[in-house]
Design a protein around this motif. Structure first.
Motif, PDB file in Angstrom:
ATOM      1  N   PRO A 254       0.815  -1.217   0.000  1.00  0.00           N
ATOM      2  CA  PRO A 254       0.000   0.000   0.000  1.00  0.00           C
ATOM      3  C   PRO A 254       0.850   1.269   0.000  1.00  0.00           C
ATOM      4  CG  PRO A 254       0.020  -0.988   2.187  1.00  0.00           C
ATOM      5  CD  PRO A 254       0.716  -1.952   1.279  1.00  0.00           C
ATOM      6  N   LEU A 255       0.264   2.343  -0.489  1.00  0.00           N
ATOM      7  CA  LEU A 255       0.895   3.667  -0.479  1.00  0.00           C
ATOM      8  C   LEU A 255       0.493   4.366   0.812  1.00  0.00           C
ATOM      9  CD1 LEU A 255       2.432   5.997  -1.871  1.00  0.00           C
ATOM     10  CD2 LEU A 255       0.268   6.612  -2.996  1.00  0.00           C
ATOM     11  N   LEU A 256       1.413   4.399   1.764  1.00  0.00           N
ATOM     12  CA  LEU A 256       1.136   4.977   3.073  1.00  0.00           C
ATOM     13  C   LEU A 256       2.209   5.988   3.441  1.00  0.00           C
ATOM     14  CD1 LEU A 256       0.131   1.733   5.013  1.00  0.00           C
ATOM     15  CD2 LEU A 256      -1.385   3.405   3.954  1.00  0.00           C
ATOM     16  N   ALA A 257       1.803   6.996   4.199  1.00  0.00           N
ATOM     17  CA  ALA A 257       2.753   8.035   4.585  1.00  0.00           C
ATOM     18  C   ALA A 257       3.916   7.464   5.383  1.00  0.00           C
ATOM     19  CB  ALA A 257       2.031   9.116   5.408  1.00  0.00           C
ATOM     20  N   GLY A 258       3.666   6.416   6.148  1.00  0.00           N
ATOM     21  CA  GLY A 258       4.730   5.835   6.965  1.00  0.00           C
ATOM     22  C   GLY A 258       5.888   5.298   6.144  1.00  0.00           C
ATOM     23  N   VAL A 259       5.598   4.807   4.931  1.00  0.00           N
ATOM     24  CA  VAL A 259       6.659   4.288   4.076  1.00  0.00           C
ATOM     25  C   VAL A 259       7.589   5.419   3.666  1.00  0.00           C
ATOM     26  CG1 VAL A 259       7.179   3.113   1.911  1.00  0.00           C
ATOM     27  CG2 VAL A 259       5.173   2.444   3.236  1.00  0.00           C
ATOM     28  N   ARG A 260       7.002   6.536   3.242  1.00  0.00           N
ATOM     29  CA  ARG A 260       7.812   7.699   2.855  1.00  0.00           C
ATOM     30  C   ARG A 260       8.581   8.235   4.041  1.00  0.00           C
ATOM     31  NH1 ARG A 260       7.983  12.642   4.852  1.00  0.00           N
ATOM     32  NH2 ARG A 260       5.695  12.757   4.847  1.00  0.00           N
ATOM     33  N   GLU A 261       7.933   8.340   5.198  1.00  0.00           N
ATOM     34  CA  GLU A 261       8.599   8.885   6.384  1.00  0.00           C
ATOM     35  C   GLU A 261       9.768   8.009   6.824  1.00  0.00           C
ATOM     36  OE1 GLU A 261       5.285   9.023   8.978  1.00  0.00           O
ATOM     37  OE2 GLU A 261       4.445  10.870   8.119  1.00  0.00           O
ATOM     38  N   SER A 262       9.582   6.706   6.776  1.00  0.00           N
ATOM     39  CA  SER A 262      10.655   5.807   7.204  1.00  0.00           C
ATOM     40  C   SER A 262      11.823   5.852   6.226  1.00  0.00           C
ATOM     41  CB  SER A 262      10.130   4.374   7.341  1.00  0.00           C
ATOM     42  OG  SER A 262       9.727   3.858   6.098  1.00  0.00           O
ATOM     43  N   SER A 263      11.533   5.948   4.934  1.00  0.00           N
ATOM     44  CA  SER A 263      12.604   6.040   3.946  1.00  0.00           C
ATOM     45  C   SER A 263      13.390   7.327   4.127  1.00  0.00           C
ATOM     46  CB  SER A 263      12.020   5.967   2.528  1.00  0.00           C
ATOM     47  OG  SER A 263      11.411   4.717   2.290  1.00  0.00           O
ATOM     48  N   ASP A 264      12.699   8.434   4.368  1.00  0.00           N
ATOM     49  CA  ASP A 264      13.381   9.715   4.557  1.00  0.00           C
ATOM     50  C   ASP A 264      14.203   9.740   5.834  1.00  0.00           C
ATOM     51  OD1 ASP A 264      12.392  10.678   2.206  1.00  0.00           O
ATOM     52  OD2 ASP A 264      10.818  11.916   3.104  1.00  0.00           O
TER      53      ASP A 264
END
Length: 360
Positions: free
Chosen positions: A319-329
């Motif tokens: 899924p496209l979730l904000a947590g994925v982007r935040e963890s990658s950053d």
């Protein structure tokens, strides 16, 4: 302080001796390319493959010498092996296939790794590196000794995703992979400055990729995850020829344009005899963090349908979730930072499927 000119840097390199000829590196023709911009220096030394071990100490000397020049913020020196001139075509009836430089005739790289997995995509922007990183960390969490190799020389993203800023150590003429999040990782981004642009020709890129495979002390690994650059170019072909791959995982998003590129990626690997472990649909759907409403921004189910059409396994939806982007950053993969997150659970399920497919 002004940066040195290319001529000044060449003059500095001319103080180092070429071990093969006894001449200096410049007059011996070892300087394949030299670039300097904003205090960042990139040099490629031309070598033959059999000279790589003898030239490694010279490479380190050159890198230290250039880094010590006034106005130089960072210096990177690599060895690049250009393909030898092909041997003449033998007369009809004689054995073929022994031309020098043919990658299919050279020893296989990463031969001590139990299973090498290529993570690929037909196009950029589908989250392939995010999938590769979280898959590798999830496999390590399942008790496997895992390596993660960033094969994207032009756009290395693993240092940022893993939260690594230090350079790897060198021991016995080999780099030591960075140990982070339970795995061993290497990337050209660990060696160069973060804002360095790799303005290199194809042979130089292939030389750098080969160094990351054979001049790194990987040790005995159960699994190696290789994050490939997008597309179906030299890196993919070289890897298929020089490494015994257990299989390839193709990452796509649901929309038709991404699926068309994923289809080309599948066909390319099948053409060179590499097993397709399956397709992954990344950014499969979005769930609002406030109300939980599900929105299929890029459509949904396209990768599953494409896998069925191609006759290859479907490995799951991320899924496209904000947590994925935040963890990658933040440099902490989501399978570590938020294991209860639905995306983390999807990556764990992907790891279980891949582990079963490779029999580890």
């Amino acid at each position: 302080m002004p940066q040195p000119t290319p001529e000044q840097l060449r003059a500095a390199l001319a103080t180092l001796a070429d071990p093969a000829s006894g001449r200096d590196l410049v007059s011996a023709g070892r300087i394949d390319s030299l670039q300097v911009k904003d205090g960042l220096v990139q040099v490629a030394l031309r070598v033959r493959r059999e000279e790589a071990a003898a030239m490694e100490p010279v490479r380190r000397q050159a890198e230290a010498l250039l880094a010590g020049q006034d106005g130089v913020r960072n210096a990177t020196v690599i060895l690049t092996a250009h393909r030898d001139t092909p041997a003449p075509t033998p007369p009809q009836g004689h054995a073929r296939g022994h031309a020098h430089g043919d990658p299919r005739q050279q020893p296989k790289l990463l031969a001590e790794v139990g299973a090498v997995i290529a993570i690929a995509s037909g196009k950029g922007g589908v989250g392939k590196s995010t999938v590769a990183t979280n898959l590798a960390v999830a496999l390590a969490g399942r008790g496997l000794a895992v390596g993660l190799l960033d094969a994207d020389i032009y756009g290395p993203s693993l240092p940022h995703m893993l939260g690594v800023t230090r350079r790897p150590e060198v021991r016995d003429d080999k780099m030591l992979p960075i140990k982070v999040w339970g795995l061993e990782a290497i990337s050209i981004g660990f060696i160069t400055a973060p804002d360095t642009a790799m303005i290199w020709r194809g042979p130089m890129v292939m030389g750098a990729l080969q160094q990351l495979m054979e001049q790194v002390a990987w040790g005995k690994l159960d699994v190696m995850v290789i994050d490939l650059p997008p597309g179906t170019g030299d890196a993919q072909l070289t890897l298929a020829q020089r490494v015994t791959l257990a299989g390839a995982v193709i990452v796509s998003t649901p929309q038709d344009v991404a699926l068309a590129d994923a289809r080309r990626g599948v066909k390319m690997f099948e053409t060179v005899g590499v097993k397709i472990l399956g397709l992954v649909e990344n950014m499969s759907f979005f769930c609002c963090p406030e109300c939980g409403h599900r929105t299929e921004i890029f459509g949904h189910g396209g990768a599953r349908a494409e896998a069925a059409r191609l006759g290859v396994p479907f490995l799951g939806e991320i899924p496209l979730l904000a947590g994925v982007r935040e963890s990658s950053d933040s440099g902490t993969p989501i399978v570590i930072s938020a294991p209860e997150n639905p995306a983390a659970a999807a990556f764990q399920a992907l790891a279980a499927s891949v582990q079963k497919a490779i029999g580890r």
